[in-house]
Design an enzyme around this catalytic site. Structure first.
Site, PDB file in Angstrom:
ATOM      1  N   ASN A   1      80.341 -22.263  50.081  1.00 47.80           N
ATOM      2  CA  ASN A   1      80.567 -23.841  49.678  1.00 47.80           C
ATOM      3  C   ASN A   1      81.641 -23.802  48.491  1.00 47.80           C
ATOM      4  OD1 ASN A   1      80.210 -26.318  49.941  1.00 47.80           O
ATOM      5  ND2 ASN A   1      78.233 -26.644  48.712  1.00 47.80           N
TER       6      ASN A   1
ATOM      7  N   HIS B   1      63.276 -31.111  50.249  1.00 49.06           N
ATOM      8  CA  HIS B   1      63.775 -31.344  49.185  1.00 49.06           C
ATOM      9  C   HIS B   1      63.483 -32.830  48.944  1.00 49.06           C
ATOM     10  CE1 HIS B   1      67.497 -28.449  48.248  1.00 49.06           C
ATOM     11  NE2 HIS B   1      66.282 -28.102  48.680  1.00 49.06           N
TER      12      HIS B   1
ATOM     13  N   ARG C   1      60.264 -29.476  47.144  1.00 48.33           N
ATOM     14  CA  ARG C   1      60.832 -29.362  45.961  1.00 48.33           C
ATOM     15  C   ARG C   1      60.987 -30.673  45.292  1.00 48.33           C
ATOM     16  NH1 ARG C   1      67.192 -27.711  44.929  1.00 48.33           N
ATOM     17  NH2 ARG C   1      67.796 -29.785  45.229  1.00 48.33           N
TER      18      ARG C   1
ATOM     19  N   TYR D   1      71.904 -32.845  38.918  1.00 53.66           N
ATOM     20  CA  TYR D   1      72.014 -32.046  40.145  1.00 53.66           C
ATOM     21  C   TYR D   1      70.720 -32.263  40.893  1.00 53.66           C
ATOM     22  CZ  TYR D   1      70.443 -28.593  43.150  1.00 53.66           C
ATOM     23  OH  TYR D   1      69.898 -28.075  44.503  1.00 53.66           O
TER      24      TYR D   1
ATOM     25  N   ASP E   1      64.121 -26.844  40.767  1.00 49.46           N
ATOM     26  CA  ASP E   1      65.184 -25.998  40.662  1.00 49.46           C
ATOM     27  C   ASP E   1      66.017 -26.393  39.302  1.00 49.46           C
ATOM     28  OD1 ASP E   1      68.085 -25.422  43.103  1.00 49.46           O
ATOM     29  OD2 ASP E   1      67.661 -24.579  40.972  1.00 49.46           O
TER      30      ASP E   1
ATOM     31  N   HIS F   1      68.500 -24.973  38.325  1.00 46.84           N
ATOM     32  CA  HIS F   1      69.905 -24.874  38.625  1.00 46.84           C
ATOM     33  C   HIS F   1      70.669 -24.389  37.546  1.00 46.84           C
ATOM     34  CE1 HIS F   1      73.179 -25.983  41.284  1.00 46.84           C
ATOM     35  NE2 HIS F   1      72.540 -25.628  42.027  1.00 46.84           N
TER      36      HIS F   1
ATOM     37  N   GLU G   1      62.867 -22.664  39.740  1.00 43.26           N
ATOM     38  CA  GLU G   1      63.929 -21.808  40.359  1.00 43.26           C
ATOM     39  C   GLU G   1      65.105 -21.911  39.515  1.00 43.26           C
ATOM     40  OE1 GLU G   1      65.420 -23.323  44.299  1.00 43.26           O
ATOM     41  OE2 GLU G   1      67.231 -22.551  43.928  1.00 43.26           O
TER      42      GLU G   1
ATOM     43  N   GLU H   1      70.089 -17.195  44.660  1.00 46.32           N
ATOM     44  CA  GLU H   1      70.860 -17.897  45.458  1.00 46.32           C
ATOM     45  C   GLU H   1      72.412 -17.666  45.512  1.00 46.32           C
ATOM     46  OE1 GLU H   1      69.412 -22.046  45.217  1.00 46.32           O
ATOM     47  OE2 GLU H   1      71.836 -22.414  44.780  1.00 46.32           O
TER      48      GLU H   1
ATOM     49  N   ARG I   1      65.862 -15.205  46.082  1.00 48.60           N
ATOM     50  CA  ARG I   1      66.377 -16.038  46.991  1.00 48.60           C
ATOM     51  C   ARG I   1      67.792 -15.551  47.769  1.00 48.60           C
ATOM     52  NH1 ARG I   1      65.606 -20.944  47.779  1.00 48.60           N
ATOM     53  NH2 ARG I   1      67.256 -21.862  47.101  1.00 48.60           N
TER      54      ARG I   1
ATOM     55  N   HIS J   1      67.609 -19.000  50.115  1.00 47.25           N
ATOM     56  CA  HIS J   1      68.098 -20.243  49.999  1.00 47.25           C
ATOM     57  C   HIS J   1      68.537 -20.751  51.519  1.00 47.25           C
ATOM     58  CE1 HIS J   1      72.388 -21.865  48.517  1.00 47.25           C
ATOM     59  NE2 HIS J   1      71.469 -23.055  48.553  1.00 47.25           N
TER      60      HIS J   1
ATOM     61  N   ASP K   1      74.562 -26.358  53.184  1.00 48.25           N
ATOM     62  CA  ASP K   1      75.808 -25.623  53.152  1.00 48.25           C
ATOM     63  C   ASP K   1      75.815 -24.352  53.698  1.00 48.25           C
ATOM     64  OD1 ASP K   1      74.820 -26.140  50.135  1.00 48.25           O
ATOM     65  OD2 ASP K   1      75.772 -24.001  50.016  1.00 48.25           O
TER      66      ASP K   1
ATOM     67  N   GLU L   1      63.585 -22.176  52.367  1.00 45.87           N
ATOM     68  CA  GLU L   1      64.226 -23.381  52.202  1.00 45.87           C
ATOM     69  C   GLU L   1      64.586 -24.235  53.344  1.00 45.87           C
ATOM     70  OE1 GLU L   1      67.415 -23.361  49.182  1.00 45.87           O
ATOM     71  OE2 GLU L   1      67.519 -25.666  49.066  1.00 45.87           O
TER      72      GLU L   1
ATOM     73  N   TRP M   1      76.992 -25.580  36.328  1.00 44.39           N
ATOM     74  CA  TRP M   1      76.735 -26.821  36.931  1.00 44.39           C
ATOM     75  C   TRP M   1      75.323 -26.464  37.923  1.00 44.39           C
ATOM     76  CZ3 TRP M   1      76.358 -26.968  42.722  1.00 44.39           C
ATOM     77  CH2 TRP M   1      75.879 -28.400  43.175  1.00 44.39           C
TER      78      TRP M   1
HETATM   79  C1  CS2 Z   1      70.566 -25.436  45.415  1.00 41.74           C
HETATM   80  C2  CS2 Z   1      71.761 -25.604  46.330  1.00 41.74           C
HETATM   81  O1  CS2 Z   1      69.151 -25.475  47.325  1.00 41.74           O
HETATM   82  C3  CS2 Z   1      69.432 -25.093  46.380  1.00 41.74           C
HETATM   83  O2  CS2 Z   1      68.471 -24.410  45.835  1.00 41.74           O
HETATM   84  O3  CS2 Z   1      70.567 -24.506  44.450  1.00 41.74           O
HETATM   85  O4  CS2 Z   1      71.542 -27.152  46.830  1.00 41.74           O
HETATM   86  C4  CS2 Z   1      73.142 -25.339  45.609  1.00 41.74           C
HETATM   87  O5  CS2 Z   1      73.301 -26.283  44.613  1.00 41.74           O
HETATM   88  C5  CS2 Z   1      74.042 -25.387  46.982  1.00 41.74           C
HETATM   89  O6  CS2 Z   1      73.780 -24.549  47.732  1.00 41.74           O
HETATM   90  C6  CS2 Z   1      75.256 -25.096  46.245  1.00 41.74           C
HETATM   91  O7  CS2 Z   1      76.500 -25.125  47.273  1.00 41.74           O
HETATM   92 MG    MG Z   2      68.827 -23.590  44.006  1.00 39.20          MG
END
Ligand code: CS2
Ligand code: MG
Length: 402
Positions: free
Chosen positions: A37, A122, A147, A159, A210, A212, A236, A262, A283, A312, A316, A339, A402
């Site tokens: 991605n 999600h 999640r 996020y 998450d 993140h 996560e 991930e 992950r 993961h 994407d 996921e 991020w």
């Molecule tokens: C995230 C993702 O799904 C997840 O756990 O961390 O949405 C991640 O931000 C994206 O795959 C980034 O491309």
């Molecule tokens: Mg994640």
């Protein structure tokens, strides 16, 4: 059997995907997801310029040898671009092997350990109450694991929370969007979200979150400790994964299960996390972690340390990766959870697969190989458009994760 050709199909049905298609002299072809991605063209070029010329003439049956040819032969080992390219080649070769032997991939890696695959969805909302409502709706849809991410008072862009009422897709067809972040507001807010979720929905649903990569070890220790009463299925990416030993502090302070990986791309990214049992779920996905061959080694090592997989599976990662993941999830003993962010309907115009959602689980069919195909004519209708993931700054402008 010999490899005679390989193509890279870059398309954008709602978002960018990169697919490797390897052809053999016996009319069988294999598919591999090569999507990274925000860096799609880097992988496409790596494959086109450096891998495909070396693939021509090779016997696709020799998956392990080819894997090491591109891993050790790269000299400049590892990293997301290199390993995503190797992952795509590996997936395509396993797809070819399954088709040549007329059997689904899961049969080649141990057969069925389970008949269905537990997935998590999600849920997100602009605030706690909206998030609680969305979790309730997803429970009604049949999800057992959800999640939860919510808007945070005082932070404009969070996020995992989509502002418009369209699905959450972080990569945007523009230069990187700059978000502002304040960890303290996040740490104060999150326990309130999960307290409310348990008050309304009780103990049954598996709840995940998450973080993140946003906390320092001591902040993550505070968060994991304060979330303990709400029995999360996992927290996560509490800490940015580069410093594996950073998780030691979190582990000392909390029994909230932890999931990381991930953004990892080889077993070397997680050996400390595993041998010191600093995580409960790994992950790293098939598309970025070296493919089926390498993830079999990762899962085997994880099983020694009571660690399960939790691949993961954001939108994407293409349907080719999801199909490979579901076969893998079906076969290994230490599967944890998958996921599952459903791709937008437009993606199904390009990719045809035989998996489906059934009351909180995914089921995959028995087509040979990965059981997924790509319609190249349809793919041409959706040309690539460069897109970037956002960047994140602290409120004073300091660059952050991020
Ligand atoms: C995230 C993702 O799904 C997840 O756990 O961390 O949405 C991640 O931000 C994206 O795959 C980034 O491309
Ligand atoms: Mg994640």
């Amino acid at each position: 059997m010999k490899i005679i050709k390989a193509d890279i199909i870059v398309c954008s049905p709602g978002r960018n995907f990169v697919t490797l298609k390897i052809y053999t002299d016996q009319g069988i072809y294999g598919l591999g997801d090569a999507t990274l991605n925000g860096r799609e063209k880097a992988v496409a070029t790596y494959l086109e310029e450096y891998c495909i010329p070396c693939l021509i003439g090779k016997d696709p049956a020799n998956i392990e040898d080819i894997w090491h040819y591109f891993y050790r032969g790269a000299y400049w080992k590892r990293g997301p671009v290199t390993m995503t390219a190797i992952s795509a080649i590996d997936m395509a070769l396993w797809d070819i092997k399954g088709k040549a032997l007329d059997t689904p991939l899961y049969n080649l890696i141990g057969g069925k350990s389970r008949g269905k695959i537990l997935v998590y969805s999600h849920a997100y909302g602009k605030d706690i109450e909206e998030t609680v409502d969305v979790v309730g709706r997803q429970m009604e849809e049949g999800f057992h694991a959800i999640r939860a991410q919510s808007g945070i008072p005082g932070i404009d862009d969070v996020y995992g929370v989509s502002k418009a009422d369209k699905p959450y897709e972080p990569a945007q067809r523009q230069l990187p969007k700059e978000s502002l972040w304040e960890t303290e507001k996040y740490l104060n807010h999150l326990p309130k979200l999960f307290k409310r979720l348990r008050e309304v929905h009780g103990d049954d649903p598996h709840l995940l979150h998450d973080a993140h990569h946003r906390c320092t070890p001591v902040e993550a220790s505070r968060l994991a400790k304060e979330l303990e009463p709400y029995h999360l299925f996992w927290l996560e990416d509490p800490v940015s994964g580069e410093l594996q030993e950073g998780l030691r502090l979190v582990r000392q302070h909390s029994v909230t299960p932890l999931a990381i990986g991930e953004v990892f791309n080889s077993i070397y990214d997680c050996t400390t996390l595993m041998t010191e049992q600093l995580i409960d779920y790994i992950r790293m996905p098939i598309v970025h972690g070296g493919g089926i061959s390498h993830l079999l080694k990762v899962a085997a090592m994880a099983s020694i340390y009571h660690i399960k997989t939790g691949f993961h599976g954001a939108t994407d990662l293409s349907p080719v990766n999801l199909a490979a993941s579901l076969h893998f999830d079906m076969a290994i003993n230490n599967f944890g959870i998958q996921e599952y962010m459903p791709h937008q309907p437009v993606v199904n115009e390009v990719f045809q697969s035989d998996y489906y959602f059934d009351k909180g689980y995914m089921v995959i069919g028995d087509r040979p190989g990965l059981g997924v195909d790509i319609d190249e004519k349809a793919a041409k209708k959706f040309p690539y458009q460069r897109a970037y993931l956002p960047v994140n700054r602290k409120m004073d402008g300091t660059m952050f994760h991020w």
